[in-house]
Design an enzyme around this catalytic site. Structure first.
Site, short mmCIF file in Angstrom:
data_model
loop_
_atom_site.label_atom_id
_atom_site.label_comp_id
_atom_site.label_asym_id
_atom_site.label_seq_id
_atom_site.Cartn_x
_atom_site.Cartn_y
_atom_site.Cartn_z
N GLN A 1 7.73 26.02 16.06
CA GLN A 1 7.44 26.51 14.72
C GLN A 1 7.85 25.61 13.67
O GLN A 1 9.00 25.06 13.66
CB GLN A 1 8.25 27.87 14.46
CG GLN A 1 7.94 28.67 13.42
CD GLN A 1 8.48 30.05 13.19
OE1 GLN A 1 8.32 30.95 14.21
NE2 GLN A 1 9.13 30.44 11.91
N TYR B 1 11.31 22.23 8.21
CA TYR B 1 12.02 22.78 9.22
C TYR B 1 11.23 22.70 10.62
O TYR B 1 10.09 23.54 10.36
CB TYR B 1 12.62 24.11 9.32
CG TYR B 1 13.19 24.79 7.94
CD1 TYR B 1 14.45 25.26 7.89
CD2 TYR B 1 12.51 24.79 6.58
CE1 TYR B 1 14.99 25.91 6.67
CE2 TYR B 1 13.02 25.29 5.75
CZ TYR B 1 14.28 25.96 5.88
OH TYR B 1 14.85 26.46 4.65
N ARG C 1 0.74 -1.23 0.03
CA ARG C 1 0.03 0.14 -0.04
C ARG C 1 0.84 1.26 0.03
O ARG C 1 0.27 2.38 -0.27
CB ARG C 1 -0.78 0.04 1.13
CG ARG C 1 -1.94 -1.26 1.45
CD ARG C 1 -2.41 -1.21 2.64
NE ARG C 1 -1.46 -1.43 3.46
CZ ARG C 1 -1.66 -1.14 5.13
NH1 ARG C 1 -2.92 -0.74 5.55
NH2 ARG C 1 -0.79 -1.61 5.79
N LYS D 1 17.45 23.52 14.75
CA LYS D 1 16.65 22.98 13.59
C LYS D 1 16.53 21.58 13.48
O LYS D 1 17.60 21.04 13.73
CB LYS D 1 16.87 23.77 12.47
CG LYS D 1 16.97 25.27 12.26
CD LYS D 1 17.39 25.77 10.97
CE LYS D 1 17.22 27.35 11.20
NZ LYS D 1 17.76 27.89 9.87
N ASP E 1 21.41 36.35 0.41
CA ASP E 1 22.22 35.45 0.64
C ASP E 1 23.84 35.71 -0.11
O ASP E 1 24.81 35.09 0.06
CB ASP E 1 21.96 34.08 0.32
CG ASP E 1 21.13 33.37 1.36
OD1 ASP E 1 21.04 34.04 2.36
OD2 ASP E 1 20.37 32.42 0.90
N HIS F 1 22.56 30.31 7.20
CA HIS F 1 21.73 31.08 7.99
C HIS F 1 21.95 30.45 9.46
O HIS F 1 21.90 29.63 9.95
CB HIS F 1 20.35 30.92 7.71
CG HIS F 1 19.92 31.60 6.16
ND1 HIS F 1 19.06 30.85 5.55
CD2 HIS F 1 20.48 32.28 5.54
CE1 HIS F 1 18.77 31.39 4.40
NE2 HIS F 1 19.91 32.24 4.29
#
Length: 194
Positions: free
Chosen positions: A46, A131, A23, A71, A169, A61
């Site tokens: 978050q 994230y 499946r 993260k 960036d 970052h």
């Protein structure tokens, strides 16, 4: 879940237990209890998602204290090369990185603790990237290291001179010109050490 240690303490790769049959498949993508037991006592607050096309590079970052974030990241469609760079002054692994390929097929996740710069390169036609963050986004706390910094020794698996970068960036400094707001001695998780 299986936790794979990396050469940098605290940075880990997570492989879920995938149950597959005719499946399709099923797996727990996150269990707070198991994460606390096997990785770190963290409260994620978050969730973010991005979609990018081949050649997009995002990063490297971080958010400066007191808004710094850990993260837990994964690629749910396509493939990315995900990278964490240690930017903690005084760390025995300062300037070193861990890179891992995250794909929709391997279901791997990557935990990037506070005190690290994070970025990724899209290796597939498109990629959907998720994230989990343990602090809310604070635009005034944005920081970054140049994703094109050759001194980091990162093999991005795509031609970096042809990468698609945001304007932001393109303006990040090289590691040698960077005065890190993080130190190896900092207590990044005081809320869990009382």
């Amino acid at each position: 879940m299986n936790v794979i240690k990396t050469p940098i303490d605290g940075v880990v790769i997570i492989e879920p237990n995938v149950f597959a049959d005719s499946r399709g498949y099923f797996f727990e993508s996150f269990s707070q209890r198991e994460f606390f037991e096997k990785v770190r006592n963290i409260n994620f607050v978050q969730d973010n998602e991005s979609m990018s096309t081949y050649g997009v590079m995002r990063g490297l970052h971080f958010q400066v204290p007191p808004f710094t974030q850990s993260k837990l990241v994964r690629c749910v469609k396509g493939a990315v090369l995900d990278v964490a760079v240690d930017i903690r002054k005084g760390s025995p692994t300062y300037g070193q990185h861990v890179a891992v390929e995250l794909t929709e097929d391997n279901h791997r996740q990557f935990f990037v603790p506070r005190g690290f710069a994070h970025g990724f390169a899209v290796l597939s036609e498109t990629a959907v990237f998720q994230y989990k963050c343990d602090n809310f986004y604070a635009p005034q706390a944005d920081g970054g290291i140049s994703i094109k910094d050759d001194s980091l020794g990162i093999d991005w698996k795509i031609p970096v001179d042809e990468a698609l970068l945001s304007e932001k960036d393109t303006k990040h400094s090289l590691l040698k010109d960077f005065d890190s707001p993080f130190s190896y001695e900092m207590n990044f998780y005081p809320e869990f050490n009382e």
